[in-house]
Design an enzyme around this catalytic site. Structure first.
Site, PDB file in Angstrom:
ATOM      1  N   LEU A 180      -7.432  -7.185 -19.730  1.00 30.76           N
ATOM      2  CA  LEU A 180      -6.383  -7.146 -18.587  1.00 30.76           C
ATOM      3  C   LEU A 180      -5.477  -5.996 -18.755  1.00 30.76           C
ATOM      4  O   LEU A 180      -4.424  -6.180 -19.916  1.00 30.76           O
ATOM      5  CB  LEU A 180      -5.785  -8.413 -18.174  1.00 30.76           C
ATOM      6  CG  LEU A 180      -4.916  -8.554 -17.027  1.00 30.76           C
ATOM      7  CD1 LEU A 180      -5.549  -8.252 -15.842  1.00 30.76           C
ATOM      8  CD2 LEU A 180      -4.252  -9.999 -17.099  1.00 30.76           C
ATOM      9  N   ASP A 181      -5.367  -4.895 -18.114  1.00 23.86           N
ATOM     10  CA  ASP A 181      -4.230  -4.034 -18.363  1.00 23.86           C
ATOM     11  C   ASP A 181      -4.259  -3.267 -19.743  1.00 23.86           C
ATOM     12  O   ASP A 181      -3.135  -2.941 -20.187  1.00 23.86           O
ATOM     13  CB  ASP A 181      -2.841  -4.558 -18.167  1.00 23.86           C
ATOM     14  CG  ASP A 181      -2.482  -5.001 -16.607  1.00 23.86           C
ATOM     15  OD1 ASP A 181      -3.406  -4.632 -15.802  1.00 23.86           O
ATOM     16  OD2 ASP A 181      -1.803  -6.226 -16.412  1.00 23.86           O
ATOM     17  N   GLY A 187       0.901  -1.189  -0.060  1.00 25.97           N
ATOM     18  CA  GLY A 187      -0.017  -0.012   0.138  1.00 25.97           C
ATOM     19  C   GLY A 187       0.864   1.470  -0.093  1.00 25.97           C
ATOM     20  O   GLY A 187       0.497   2.447   0.616  1.00 25.97           O
ATOM     21  N   SER A 188       2.107   1.314  -0.713  1.00 21.85           N
ATOM     22  CA  SER A 188       2.661   2.308  -0.584  1.00 21.85           C
ATOM     23  C   SER A 188       2.048   3.487  -1.515  1.00 21.85           C
ATOM     24  O   SER A 188       2.427   4.907  -1.314  1.00 21.85           O
ATOM     25  CB  SER A 188       4.258   2.246  -0.969  1.00 21.85           C
ATOM     26  OG  SER A 188       4.182   1.609  -2.470  1.00 21.85           O
ATOM     27  N   THR A 212     -10.951  -1.809 -18.317  1.00 15.02           N
ATOM     28  CA  THR A 212     -11.826  -2.456 -19.183  1.00 15.02           C
ATOM     29  C   THR A 212     -11.898  -3.871 -19.232  1.00 15.02           C
ATOM     30  O   THR A 212     -10.951  -4.334 -18.200  1.00 15.02           O
ATOM     31  CB  THR A 212     -11.635  -1.914 -20.710  1.00 15.02           C
ATOM     32  OG1 THR A 212     -10.444  -2.212 -20.969  1.00 15.02           O
ATOM     33  CG2 THR A 212     -11.759  -0.246 -20.751  1.00 15.02           C
ATOM     34  N   ASN A 256      -6.600   1.828 -12.705  1.00 11.14           N
ATOM     35  CA  ASN A 256      -5.592   0.943 -12.369  1.00 11.14           C
ATOM     36  C   ASN A 256      -4.332   1.478 -12.601  1.00 11.14           C
ATOM     37  O   ASN A 256      -4.002   2.374 -13.574  1.00 11.14           O
ATOM     38  CB  ASN A 256      -5.932  -0.301 -13.083  1.00 11.14           C
ATOM     39  CG  ASN A 256      -4.862  -1.447 -12.574  1.00 11.14           C
ATOM     40  OD1 ASN A 256      -4.739  -1.624 -11.521  1.00 11.14           O
ATOM     41  ND2 ASN A 256      -4.252  -2.238 -13.666  1.00 11.14           N
ATOM     42  N   MET A 307      -4.538  -7.094  -6.484  1.00  9.05           N
ATOM     43  CA  MET A 307      -4.062  -8.465  -7.351  1.00  9.05           C
ATOM     44  C   MET A 307      -4.821  -9.168  -7.649  1.00  9.05           C
ATOM     45  O   MET A 307      -4.614 -10.552  -7.832  1.00  9.05           O
ATOM     46  CB  MET A 307      -2.658  -8.896  -6.683  1.00  9.05           C
ATOM     47  CG  MET A 307      -1.503  -7.994  -6.392  1.00  9.05           C
ATOM     48  SD  MET A 307      -1.093  -7.029  -7.946  1.00  9.05           S
ATOM     49  CE  MET A 307       0.102  -8.319  -8.427  1.00  9.05           C
ATOM     50  N   ARG A 308      -6.198  -8.929  -8.076  1.00  9.43           N
ATOM     51  CA  ARG A 308      -7.274  -9.876  -8.612  1.00  9.43           C
ATOM     52  C   ARG A 308      -7.919  -9.329  -9.728  1.00  9.43           C
ATOM     53  O   ARG A 308      -8.032  -7.971  -9.973  1.00  9.43           O
ATOM     54  CB  ARG A 308      -8.351  -9.687  -7.531  1.00  9.43           C
ATOM     55  CG  ARG A 308      -8.074 -10.291  -6.210  1.00  9.43           C
ATOM     56  CD  ARG A 308      -7.625 -11.729  -6.224  1.00  9.43           C
ATOM     57  NE  ARG A 308      -8.712 -12.743  -6.378  1.00  9.43           N
ATOM     58  CZ  ARG A 308      -8.718 -13.912  -6.694  1.00  9.43           C
ATOM     59  NH1 ARG A 308      -7.520 -14.405  -6.509  1.00  9.43           N
ATOM     60  NH2 ARG A 308      -9.920 -14.676  -6.917  1.00  9.43           N
ATOM     61  N   ILE A 309      -8.261 -10.337 -10.702  1.00  4.44           N
ATOM     62  CA  ILE A 309      -8.669  -9.860 -12.030  1.00  4.44           C
ATOM     63  C   ILE A 309     -10.012  -9.614 -11.810  1.00  4.44           C
ATOM     64  O   ILE A 309     -10.667 -10.644 -11.070  1.00  4.44           O
ATOM     65  CB  ILE A 309      -8.358 -10.915 -12.986  1.00  4.44           C
ATOM     66  CG1 ILE A 309      -7.067 -10.847 -13.356  1.00  4.44           C
ATOM     67  CG2 ILE A 309      -9.259 -10.469 -14.293  1.00  4.44           C
ATOM     68  CD1 ILE A 309      -6.484 -11.928 -14.197  1.00  4.44           C
ATOM     69  N   ARG A 344     -14.890 -17.340  -8.003  1.00  5.87           N
ATOM     70  CA  ARG A 344     -14.405 -15.903  -8.461  1.00  5.87           C
ATOM     71  C   ARG A 344     -15.854 -14.974  -8.616  1.00  5.87           C
ATOM     72  O   ARG A 344     -15.771 -13.859  -8.053  1.00  5.87           O
ATOM     73  CB  ARG A 344     -13.803 -16.051  -9.631  1.00  5.87           C
ATOM     74  CG  ARG A 344     -13.308 -14.550 -10.082  1.00  5.87           C
ATOM     75  CD  ARG A 344     -12.344 -14.820 -11.509  1.00  5.87           C
ATOM     76  NE  ARG A 344     -11.244 -15.610 -11.379  1.00  5.87           N
ATOM     77  CZ  ARG A 344     -10.200 -15.129 -10.985  1.00  5.87           C
ATOM     78  NH1 ARG A 344      -9.971 -13.619 -10.782  1.00  5.87           N
ATOM     79  NH2 ARG A 344      -8.742 -15.639 -10.952  1.00  5.87           N
ATOM     80  N   HIS A 385      -0.427   0.343 -13.228  1.00  8.01           N
ATOM     81  CA  HIS A 385       0.334  -0.645 -13.780  1.00  8.01           C
ATOM     82  C   HIS A 385       1.974  -0.420 -13.893  1.00  8.01           C
ATOM     83  O   HIS A 385       2.003   0.572 -14.674  1.00  8.01           O
ATOM     84  CB  HIS A 385      -0.048  -1.218 -15.234  1.00  8.01           C
ATOM     85  CG  HIS A 385       0.578  -2.538 -15.771  1.00  8.01           C
ATOM     86  ND1 HIS A 385       0.147  -3.787 -15.112  1.00  8.01           N
ATOM     87  CD2 HIS A 385       1.269  -2.625 -16.506  1.00  8.01           C
ATOM     88  CE1 HIS A 385       1.068  -4.567 -15.521  1.00  8.01           C
ATOM     89  NE2 HIS A 385       1.702  -4.122 -16.618  1.00  8.01           N
ATOM     90  N   SER A 438       2.114   3.017 -15.582  1.00  3.00           N
ATOM     91  CA  SER A 438       1.120   3.673 -16.454  1.00  3.00           C
ATOM     92  C   SER A 438      -0.270   3.727 -15.511  1.00  3.00           C
ATOM     93  O   SER A 438      -0.390   2.778 -14.705  1.00  3.00           O
ATOM     94  CB  SER A 438       0.525   2.616 -17.887  1.00  3.00           C
ATOM     95  OG  SER A 438       1.893   2.676 -18.590  1.00  3.00           O
TER      96      SER A 438
HETATM   97  C1  GRF Z   1       2.909  -1.196  -7.515  1.00  5.52           C
HETATM   98  O1  GRF Z   1       4.210  -1.594  -8.246  1.00  5.52           O
HETATM   99  C2  GRF Z   1       2.059  -1.351  -8.819  1.00  5.52           C
HETATM  100  O2  GRF Z   1       2.247  -0.674 -10.033  1.00  5.52           O
HETATM  101  C3  GRF Z   1       1.575  -2.685  -9.040  1.00  5.52           C
HETATM  102  O3  GRF Z   1       1.590  -3.191  -7.561  1.00  5.52           O
HETATM  103  C4  GRF Z   1       2.486  -2.422  -6.780  1.00  5.52           C
HETATM  104  C5  GRF Z   1       1.681  -2.051  -5.882  1.00  5.52           C
HETATM  105  O4  GRF Z   1       2.644  -1.439  -4.707  1.00  5.52           O
HETATM  106  N1  GRF Z   1       0.431  -2.940  -9.548  1.00  5.52           N
HETATM  107  P1  GRF Z   1       2.162  -0.585  -3.300  1.00  5.52           P
HETATM  108  O5  GRF Z   1       1.168  -1.887  -2.594  1.00  5.52           O
HETATM  109  O6  GRF Z   1       1.216   0.442  -3.614  1.00  5.52           O
HETATM  110  O7  GRF Z   1       3.105  -0.496  -2.439  1.00  5.52           O
END
Ligand code: GRF
Length: 206
Positions: A145-146, A13-14, A142, A108, A91-93, A66, A110, A137
């Protein structure tokens, strides 16, 4: 009227922290209504609690399918009645119903210069390909995916001999600048979504 957002996370969660800090400093006019994690031990939940933000866990492992997980997430998001859903290391689709319900209202982050390297291990893939440029990015979500319309990117030069961990750390720094900036655009009405495209100040983002 303040823009109400919900941030979805799965880990550290940075990026959430960067958003919290921007709000606290008065430079990002949003209200973070809640943080939702699909991982119970995600450190981002602690960050939310420290900031006085409701932290909600919807553990995907406790659902039989799911679709069942998606249904619970949808119900929760609808009950929060937010303007924008912010995926920040989530990290879930997401399934079709969720994506369709929030079309144009879900962003999102990426860690690559899309359309390069959708999916995982983006930093290593950029190094292995011999790329000189890399970055991150932000795009509208949509069905692809990404693959939704890119709103903004930040880039850096890959250093000679740089490893994936080092590169990831440097891309993270870019992310922490870029996400609050893009959210500012959305919150102030500069960033919109129309017919599958992102617009900034009324102009299609190329
Ligand atoms: C980030 O690098 C983001 O691009 C990717 O997952 C990471 C999440 O980092 N999708 P954080 O949990 O916000 O530290």
């Amino acid at each position: 009227m303040s823009c109400k957002i919900v941030v979805l996370i799965s880990g550290n969660g940075s990026n959430l922290q960067a958003i919290i800090d921007a709000v606290a400093s008065g430079t990002l006019p949003v209200q973070i209504a809640a943080v939702i994690s699909n991982v119970p031990g995600a450190y981002g939940l602690e960050r939310a609690k420290k900031a006085g933000i409701p932290a909600i866990v919807i553990d995907h492992k406790t659902f039989p399918s799911r679709d069942a997980f998606d249904a619970e997430l949808l119900t929760t998001l609808q009950s929060l009645d937010c303007d924008l859903i912010v995926l920040a290391g989530f990290m879930r689709i997401l399934g079709n119903t969720l994506v369709e319900t929030f079309t144009g209202k879900m962003l999102n982050l990426h860690p690559s210069l899309l359309p390069k390297y959708p999916g995982l291990h983006t930093h290593q893939r950029a190094i292995d390909a011999g790329d000189t440029n890399h970055g991150c990015s932000i795009h509208f979500v949509t069905h692809d995916l990404d693959g939704g319309p890119v709103v903004a990117q930040a880039r850096l030069m890959i250093k000679t001999g740089e490893n994936a961990d080092n590169l990831a750390a440097r891309v993270h720094q870019l992310e922490h600048q870029l996400y609050p900036e893009v959210l500012r655009w959305y919150a102030t009405g500069r960033l919109t979504y129309q017919q599958g495209q992102g617009l900034l100040d009324g102009k299609i983002i190329a």
